[in-house]
Design a protein around this motif. Structure first.
Motif, short mmCIF file in Angstrom:
data_model
loop_
_atom_site.label_atom_id
_atom_site.label_comp_id
_atom_site.label_asym_id
_atom_site.label_seq_id
_atom_site.Cartn_x
_atom_site.Cartn_y
_atom_site.Cartn_z
N LEU A 14 -2.08 52.70 50.04
CA LEU A 14 -2.03 53.98 49.82
C LEU A 14 -0.69 54.84 50.27
CD1 LEU A 14 -5.53 55.19 51.19
CD2 LEU A 14 -4.91 55.00 48.72
N TYR A 15 -0.09 54.20 51.49
CA TYR A 15 1.30 54.86 51.95
C TYR A 15 2.28 54.36 50.96
CZ TYR A 15 4.64 56.99 55.03
OH TYR A 15 5.56 57.63 55.62
N LYS A 16 2.06 53.07 50.53
CA LYS A 16 3.04 52.08 49.81
C LYS A 16 3.44 52.93 48.30
CE LYS A 16 4.01 47.53 47.69
NZ LYS A 16 3.39 46.28 47.58
N ALA A 17 2.15 53.39 47.91
CA ALA A 17 2.18 54.03 46.58
C ALA A 17 2.90 55.12 46.41
CB ALA A 17 0.66 54.00 46.04
N GLN A 18 3.32 55.84 47.76
CA GLN A 18 3.94 57.04 47.61
C GLN A 18 5.28 56.76 47.86
OE1 GLN A 18 1.67 60.27 50.13
NE2 GLN A 18 0.13 58.47 50.35
N ALA A 19 5.79 55.58 48.30
CA ALA A 19 7.15 55.42 48.46
C ALA A 19 7.93 55.69 47.21
CB ALA A 19 7.16 54.02 49.16
N PRO A 20 9.28 56.15 47.48
CA PRO A 20 10.02 56.24 46.11
C PRO A 20 9.85 55.00 45.15
CG PRO A 20 11.27 56.87 47.82
CD PRO A 20 10.04 56.21 48.60
N ARG A 21 9.92 53.70 45.56
CA ARG A 21 9.87 52.39 44.64
C ARG A 21 8.54 52.50 44.00
NH1 ARG A 21 8.35 49.42 41.74
NH2 ARG A 21 8.97 47.28 41.63
N TRP A 22 7.48 52.96 44.52
CA TRP A 22 6.14 52.65 43.56
C TRP A 22 5.47 54.06 43.39
CZ3 TRP A 22 5.36 47.79 42.57
CH2 TRP A 22 5.91 46.77 43.64
N GLN A 23 6.15 55.31 43.49
CA GLN A 23 5.46 56.48 43.38
C GLN A 23 5.12 56.75 42.09
OE1 GLN A 23 7.80 59.54 45.11
NE2 GLN A 23 9.83 58.98 43.79
N ASP A 24 6.04 56.21 40.96
CA ASP A 24 5.72 56.31 39.67
C ASP A 24 5.25 55.15 38.85
OD1 ASP A 24 7.69 57.70 36.69
OD2 ASP A 24 5.68 58.13 37.38
N SER A 25 4.54 54.21 39.62
CA SER A 25 4.07 52.85 39.14
C SER A 25 2.78 53.25 38.91
CB SER A 25 4.50 51.65 40.00
OG SER A 25 5.77 51.68 40.11
N CYS A 26 2.12 52.06 38.16
CA CYS A 26 0.69 52.15 38.04
C CYS A 26 0.11 50.89 39.04
CB CYS A 26 0.13 51.69 36.68
SG CYS A 26 0.96 53.18 35.34
N ASN A 27 -0.72 51.50 39.96
CA ASN A 27 -0.79 50.56 41.14
C ASN A 27 -2.52 50.67 41.40
OD1 ASN A 27 1.88 50.41 42.07
ND2 ASN A 27 1.66 52.67 42.79
N VAL A 28 -3.04 49.55 41.85
CA VAL A 28 -4.52 49.16 42.00
C VAL A 28 -4.77 48.76 43.29
CG1 VAL A 28 -6.33 47.65 41.18
CG2 VAL A 28 -4.80 48.56 39.43
N ILE A 29 -5.99 49.13 43.84
CA ILE A 29 -6.47 48.75 45.01
C ILE A 29 -7.78 48.11 44.69
CG2 ILE A 29 -7.52 49.22 47.23
CD1 ILE A 29 -5.39 51.30 47.47
N LEU A 30 -7.78 46.75 44.79
CA LEU A 30 -9.01 45.87 44.46
C LEU A 30 -10.14 45.93 45.56
CD1 LEU A 30 -10.51 44.23 42.49
CD2 LEU A 30 -8.90 42.40 42.90
N LEU A 31 -11.12 46.29 45.41
CA LEU A 31 -12.38 46.23 46.40
C LEU A 31 -13.07 45.09 45.72
CD1 LEU A 31 -13.28 49.94 47.08
CD2 LEU A 31 -11.78 48.51 48.19
N ASP A 32 -12.74 43.85 46.18
CA ASP A 32 -13.59 42.83 45.85
C ASP A 32 -14.99 42.55 46.56
OD1 ASP A 32 -13.80 40.57 44.21
OD2 ASP A 32 -12.82 39.07 45.43
N GLU A 33 -15.92 42.40 45.53
CA GLU A 33 -17.38 42.44 46.10
C GLU A 33 -17.71 43.53 46.66
OE1 GLU A 33 -18.22 38.53 44.20
OE2 GLU A 33 -19.61 39.99 45.14
N MET A 34 -17.54 44.87 46.08
CA MET A 34 -17.58 45.93 46.94
C MET A 34 -19.18 46.24 47.45
SD MET A 34 -17.44 48.65 43.77
CE MET A 34 -17.38 50.12 44.93
N ASN A 35 -20.33 45.71 46.50
CA ASN A 35 -21.51 46.03 47.07
C ASN A 35 -22.12 44.98 47.81
OD1 ASN A 35 -21.26 44.06 44.81
ND2 ASN A 35 -23.28 44.75 44.19
N LEU A 36 -21.18 44.11 48.77
CA LEU A 36 -21.68 43.44 49.63
C LEU A 36 -22.08 44.24 50.75
CD1 LEU A 36 -19.22 40.38 50.00
CD2 LEU A 36 -21.61 40.25 49.46
#
Length: 819
Positions: free
Chosen positions: A569-591
């Motif tokens: 979440l913090y990385k996505a706000q850094a200047p390098r990534w603040q205008d990129s399309c990013n994903v946080i993948l919750l694998d097997e989220m319903n375990l």
């Protein structure tokens, strides 16, 4: 061909049978014989150069017979001179023949080179003719529908073909002319030079004339092409003018973009320079501060060493004083000084009395003293054993007292050292606590603090803009196919359109389906294809709250243990990534249950204002917090991050609650048996802002149509039946999501019916809402199915809601089968 004698210069030319004695004729033969032989040899060379043979047998015997015959005449001398001149002429002819041969070879090479140049010019003219032919064919295609120009175009084609035949005839004539001239040059050597020069000038002039004529013909063809173009219809002319105007506008826009790019590059260079200067100033300031701290620490260390030396000196003096006090007993210093003064006074008095006494008295006194001494010696002899015994006893007691005194002295010294060390230990503990607290305050969030200074996170990159959504969906399909190394991922274009629609609709996605359908791969490949990052998080069955996802704060260490999700979440706000399309993948989220560990995110994503989507990490502001934390304790959930959860449905997983389904975009991925030919695209990183702009543009284009569709759906019997038989209705959230999802689907190449069908299937017809219920009869489901089909046909949607109808049909079969 003349035959030469190998020894003709030394042998005598006199014929066989001549007189042995030399005579005047023999001398003449000896003189003129070699000249004659050389003359005939030169003449033979000249004839050889012309391709003929001179059949003269030149040898001694023949020359001797000729000279014998000439001796009978009177003109022997004149004949000899004639022979000499003939020899000279033959020699000159031989030299001239060699020069002519050399010049002929040079001129032949020049003629060959000129022929090659003519061939190259001919090829160029052929290419030019081919180009003219291509232009003519292009014109034929453009005016194929105009009958009036067919005859004229056919005439132009015949003219061009005639021109080509004429060029070939000229080439053949030129080659034939060269062959004829070469044959004449071989027969007449002297005439060849003049003819070659004349022929070269003539050929150059002909070629120049041909070039000029061909240029005129090409100009005439261009003028005719222009006339043909002007003879087109007014509509074609207007379209051409519009294209020219559009081309002019594009060139102006390109120039403007070039100027903007130059300005941005200049601004970027200035920013980089300022950043470098700021970093240098910060580095210099930190270095100066570090040196100041080092000097101050050195001073404190020196003061501490001096204090320790002073303490040791005072301890030694204290030890001496204690020993002196022990030796003097319990008497005070005043008493000791008083006794010393008294003894000194008595000593002075005794000395004075001694000096004033007389001798007689002294003798008496002396005798008395002697007697006294004798008595005392007897007493001493009697008392000596007792004294020795007392001394032995005293010695034993003195040793015990000395040991006790030494022990007491060591005890006092140790107690003093203990007190001193206790003071220093307390001081050191205080300093250690201060340093520890200061260090804890600086590194409360070590990983995120590093992102604030790391150039890899602070340096921004140039991103590409997303084109129109339809072409972008097709391009994204091929980019996803090549995103992962060593594997090709084939997803139908329908799934890519659903993904784009879901991205516009919600930041939370659920990819469900059986294991092995590519749910995880689609999330990772999408992030890589867009040029963003994908943070993979494996959900555990024991997760209960948000600390399992984000981490927790250790109050004793004053440090926050940051987990991967918080760092992403913090990385996505850094200047390098603040205008990129990013994903946080919750694998097997319903375990585990997302409604527990993801509850704060569900609430935050529901807020309309993106700036208010905050997650609190602690109750109070933490010292040394990273720059992008709000109030030193809250993390923003940025817009450029999508949460994608994969969900399998088996005995090890939990069913997702309605609040999770209603806030998310759900995609069911079947087993992938689709394939296509993958197009190669260069790597690219797309801007998040341009993607949102494309979404907003699609919504602006199709919002009116979608609102009309939703209005008809609300007034339809299908909606009324949902309310009466199933207790369901449309909420504001559904309408808000539909106004984002359906327009993006339409701009991506799907239809309104396909988009609405997906929304109904994933939000209304899913298990527990309409299907899978035991309090609803099969007839109610069948009636709802008929109402949906009637709405679809009455609204004029292009295709049936296949997915929704399939779910309803399966539920009817389940109910009728008694399951």
């Amino acid at each position: 061909m003349a035959k030469k004698n190998g020894n003709k210069r030394n042998a005598s030319p006199v014929a066989t049978g001549a007189p042995a004695a030399p005579s005047r004729q023999a001398a003449s033969l000896e003189k003129h014989g070699p000249i004659w032989a050389a003359s005939f040899e030169n003449a033979s060379k000249v004839y050889q150069a012309t391709g003929s043979n001179l059949d003269i047998d030149v040898d001694k015997e023949l020359i001797g017979r000729v000279l014998d015959a000439l001796q009978k005449t009177e003109d022997t001398a004149s004949i000899a001179r004639w022979i000499e001149r003939f020899a000279e002429v033959c020699k000159e002819l031989s030299k001239y023949q060699e020069k002519l041969n050399e010049e002929y070879i040079q001129r032949w090479e020049k003629a060959s080179k000129l022929g090659e140049e003519n061939n190259a010019e001919h090829k160029r003219l052929q290419l030019e003719a081919e180009r003219v032919e291509a232009d003519r064919e292009a014109l034929e295609q453009r005016v194929a529908g105009i009958d009036e120009l067919e005859q004229e175009l056919a005439t132009k084609k015949n003219d061009l073909l005639s021109l080509e035949r004429l060029l070939k005839q000229r080439e053949a004539n030129a080659e034939a002319g060269f062959a004829e001239e070469n044959e004449k040059a071989l027969r007449q050597l002297e005439e060849q030079q003049r003819q070659l020069i004349v022929q070269r000038e003539s050929d150059l002039k002909d070629l120049q004339d041909q070039k000029t004529a061909l240029g005129e013909e090409i100009k005439q063809a261009a003028r005719k092409l222009a006339e043909i173009r002007h003879s087109c219809s007014d509509a074609e002319a207007q379209r051409i003018d519009a294209l020219d105007a559009r081309e002019h506008e594009l060139s102006q826009e390109k120039a403007k973009l070039s100027r903007d790019r130059t300005r941005l590059d200049r601004d970027w260079s200035e920013l980089k320079t300022e950043q470098a200067e700021l970093e240098n100033r910060i580095a210099e300031g930190m270095e100066a501060e570090r040196k100041g701290f080092a000097l101050e620490l050195a001073k404190v260390s020196a003061q501490r060493e001096k204090a320790w030396e002073k303490v040791q000196t005072l301890q030694e003096r204290l030890h001496d004083l204690q020993e002196l006090g022990t030796a003097l007993g319990e008497r005070s210093p005043a008493e000791i000084l008083e006794n010393l003064e008294r003894l000194t006074a008595e000593n002075r008095e005794l000395k004075r009395q001694l000096e004033s006494s007389d001798t007689a008295g002294l003798q008496q006194d002396n005798q008395y003293l002697r007697d006294k001494v004798s008595d005392l010696e007897r007493d001493i002899a009697a008392l000596r054993p007792e004294l020795d015994e007392a001394r032995r006893e005293l010695s034993v007691k003195r040793v015990a007292a000395t040991e006790l005194e030494a022990i007491a002295r060591e005890k006092r010294v140790l107690e003093s050292h203990k007190n001193t060390l206790a003071v220093h230990i307390d001081d050191l503990e205080t300093r250690i606590d201060q340093l520890t607290n200061a260090q804890k305050a600086k590194t409360a969030f070590p990983a995120m603090s590093i992102m604030d200074t790391d150039k890899a996170f602070q340096a921004s990159i140039e991103l590409e803009h997303v084109p129109d959504l339809k072409s972008f969906a097709e391009e994204l399909q091929h980019r996803i196919a090549r995103a992962e190394k060593n594997v090709e991922l084939f997803y139908p274009i329908e799934d890519i359109r659903l993904l784009l629609g879901g991205l516009a609709m919600s930041q939370l996605h659920v990819f469900q389906g059986i294991s092995g359908t590519g749910k995880t791969s689609l999330a990772k490949a999408f992030a890589k294809a867009m040029g963003g990052f994908c943070q993979d998080i494996a959900v555990q069955a024991g997760w209960r709250d948000r600390d399992d996802l984000l981490g927790h704060f250790n109050a004793f260490e004053r440090r926050f243990y940051e987990k991967d999700c918080l760092q992403a979440l913090y990385k996505a706000q850094a200047p390098r990534w603040q205008d990129s399309c990013n994903v946080i993948l919750l694998d097997e989220m319903n375990l585990s249950r997302p409604e527990q560990y993801f509850a704060e995110f569900l609430s935050a994503l529901e807020k309309n204002n993106p700036a208010e989507r905050l997650i609190s990490l602690s109750e109070t502001e933490l010292p040394g917090a990273p720059n992008m934390l709000r109030d030193g304790r809250q993390i923003l959930v940025p817009n450029n991050v999508w949460f994608i959860g994969t969900a399998n449905h088996d005995e090890t997983t939990n069913e997702l609650a309605d609040k999770t389904y209603d806030r998310s975009h759900v995609m069911t991925l079947p087993k992938q048996d689709h394939s296509f030919r993958i197009k190669e695209y260069p790597p690219a990183s797309y801007s998040f802002s341009s993607l949102q702009k494309a979404f907003d543009s699609a919504c602006g284009e199709h919002t009116a149509s979608v609102k009309d569709l939703l209005g008809k759906l609300t007034e339809n019997d299908f909606t009324k039946q949902l309310e009466t038989d199933f207790g369901l209705g449309w909420g504001n959230r559904f309408e808000k999501q539909a106004l984002r999802f359906i327009p993006v689907m339409m701009s991506s190449g799907a239809t309104r019916g396909e988009a609405l069908d997906h929304l109904l299937a994933s939000r209304i017809m899913r298990q527990g809402k309409v299907t899978g219920r035991f309090d609803v009869s099969a007839d109610s489901v069948r009636k709802l199915m008929s109402s949906l089909e009637a709405f679809w046909s009455g609204t004029g949607l292009d295709s049936l809601p296949v997915t929704s109808l399939d779910l309803l049909e399966k539920d009817i079969k389940r109910k009728e089968g008694g399951f």
